[in-house]
Each structure stands twice: as C-alpha cells, then as structure tokens.
Design an enzyme around this catalytic site. Structure first.
Site, short mmCIF file in Angstrom:
data_model
loop_
_atom_site.label_atom_id
_atom_site.label_comp_id
_atom_site.label_asym_id
_atom_site.label_seq_id
_atom_site.Cartn_x
_atom_site.Cartn_y
_atom_site.Cartn_z
N ASN A 108 0.80 -1.22 0.00
CA ASN A 108 0.00 0.00 0.00
C ASN A 108 0.84 1.28 0.00
O ASN A 108 0.30 2.37 0.12
CB ASN A 108 -0.95 0.00 1.20
CG ASN A 108 -1.72 -1.30 1.31
OD1 ASN A 108 -1.54 -2.04 2.25
ND2 ASN A 108 -2.54 -1.60 0.31
N ILE A 115 1.10 6.89 -1.01
CA ILE A 115 0.41 6.03 -0.05
C ILE A 115 -1.01 5.78 -0.50
O ILE A 115 -1.72 6.70 -0.91
CB ILE A 115 0.41 6.71 1.34
CG1 ILE A 115 1.85 6.89 1.81
CG2 ILE A 115 -0.40 5.90 2.34
CD1 ILE A 115 2.01 7.86 2.94
N CYS A 116 -1.44 4.53 -0.40
CA CYS A 116 -2.82 4.15 -0.68
C CYS A 116 -3.52 3.93 0.65
O CYS A 116 -3.36 2.90 1.30
CB CYS A 116 -2.85 2.87 -1.52
SG CYS A 116 -4.53 2.33 -1.91
N LEU A 117 -4.25 4.95 1.07
CA LEU A 117 -5.03 4.89 2.30
C LEU A 117 -6.30 5.67 2.02
O LEU A 117 -6.25 6.87 1.72
CB LEU A 117 -4.25 5.51 3.47
CG LEU A 117 -4.91 5.50 4.84
CD1 LEU A 117 -5.17 4.07 5.31
CD2 LEU A 117 -4.03 6.23 5.85
N ARG A 121 -7.88 10.05 0.46
CA ARG A 121 -8.46 10.36 -0.86
C ARG A 121 -9.54 11.43 -0.68
O ARG A 121 -10.39 11.33 0.19
CB ARG A 121 -9.10 9.13 -1.48
CG ARG A 121 -8.12 8.07 -1.86
CD ARG A 121 -8.84 6.93 -2.57
NE ARG A 121 -7.97 5.77 -2.60
CZ ARG A 121 -8.39 4.53 -2.40
NH1 ARG A 121 -9.67 4.29 -2.16
NH2 ARG A 121 -7.54 3.52 -2.44
#
Length: 185
Positions: A108, A115-117, A121
């Site tokens: 992630n 960062i993918c959180l 978003r």
C-alpha cells in the site's frame, strides 16, 4: 506551537477591544486551518499511538510535520518509517498530503513514497475517503494501521509487492527485512 497559540490569543484580544497591535495586518492573521491545527495537534499529542512520534521542524508551522512509525508487530516490526505530512490551506475540506520518506516494500506504499489509504483520498467510491469530520488523529492512526490491520494485499498500490506476497510469503518477509535493514533503521 506556543508561539502560534499566543498569536491567536493576541488576535482575539484585539478583536475584543484590547490594545491594538500589528495583529490587524493580514500577514499576522491566523488562518482557519491554523486554528483547527492548534486544537487537533493537542488532541493528537494526547492520543498518539505508542509506536508513533510526531516532530515539528518549526513549531510555528503546525501544517508541516514529520511522523515516525516504529511497528511493534508484524512484517515491519523493528523498522522505523518516516512520513512527511503537509496540511493544505483548504484543510479540513481537503485531506493532508502525506508521503513516506523511507523506502519500503509494502503493498500500500509505493517505493516512491505515495500512499494508498482511503481516508487520504479526497473522493472515494466506497465512502471511506476524506470528510471534514476527520482529523489529524485519524490520519496518524490510519498510517500506523497500514503496518497491521489495514495492510491490504487485495487492493495494492505496489502491485509487485502484493503479488510477491501471494507467490511466496517467506521471501516477501525476507525482502521486507532487507528493506528495513537498508533503509529503515
């Protein structure tokens, strides 16, 4: 932090009829973002996970700080991971900008630091994205959880890391440890 809080009190004193100072000058006004941050930083410091440490390079700039996360369990145990957090002027209508400064092998977090959180978003299909009701505490706890319960191999940003984990969990663990040894001490 104390300097910013005292500036805010001085400005409120002028508005309440206190002695005039240079607070009326636009360059000395405290923004809505900074007012929110004074409260949120105090709440964050009171509720910081024991695996996290916040550092303000300039105590007059609560909108820019670093977060160190030292996981105490799982694949990333024994590593120390640095994040840079920049809170934009439009906060809390938009999320903070976060970048991982430490190279990491993580599904992630890209090796370039993205960062993918979902809560970072601005718009999220699943409804778990940023909302004005979220705070810095939510961001820090979310980042901390990327090393434990939010570690997500099913919706990766770093597809190579996720596929590596699916192919060979032991080799994935070894590569994570190599990254920790080389970049996260």
């Amino acid at each position: 932090m104390l300097t910013l809080a005292s500036k805010l009190k001085r400005e409120e004193g002028v508005r309440a009829g206190g002695s005039p100072t240079s607070s009326h000058d636009a360059s000395h006004r405290v923004s809505i973002r900074d007012r929110l941050l004074i409260k949120e930083v105090a709440e964050l410091e009171a509720n910081l996970p024991n695996t996290c440490k916040v550092t303000f390079v300039d105590v007059n700039k609560l909108h820019h700080f670093q977060l160190a996360i030292t996981p105490d369990e799982g694949y990333y145990q024994s590593g120390k991971f640095q994040f840079e957090i920049e809170v934009p002027e439009a906060y809390n209508m938009v999320p903070p900008k976060v970048k991982c400064l430490t190279r990491i092998w993580h599904p992630n977090i890209a090796e370039t630091g993205e960062i993918c959180l979902s809560l970072l978003r601005e718009h999220s299909i699943d409804g778990t994205g940023w909302a004005p009701t979220r705070t810095l505490k939510d961001v820090v706890w979310g980042l901390n959880s990327l090393f434990t319960d939010l570690l997500n191999f099913d919706d990766p940003l770093n597809i190579d890391a996720a596929e590596h984990h699916l192919r060979d969990k032991d080799d994935f663990r070894n590569k994570v440890q190599d990254f920790i040894k080389n970049y996260a001490r």
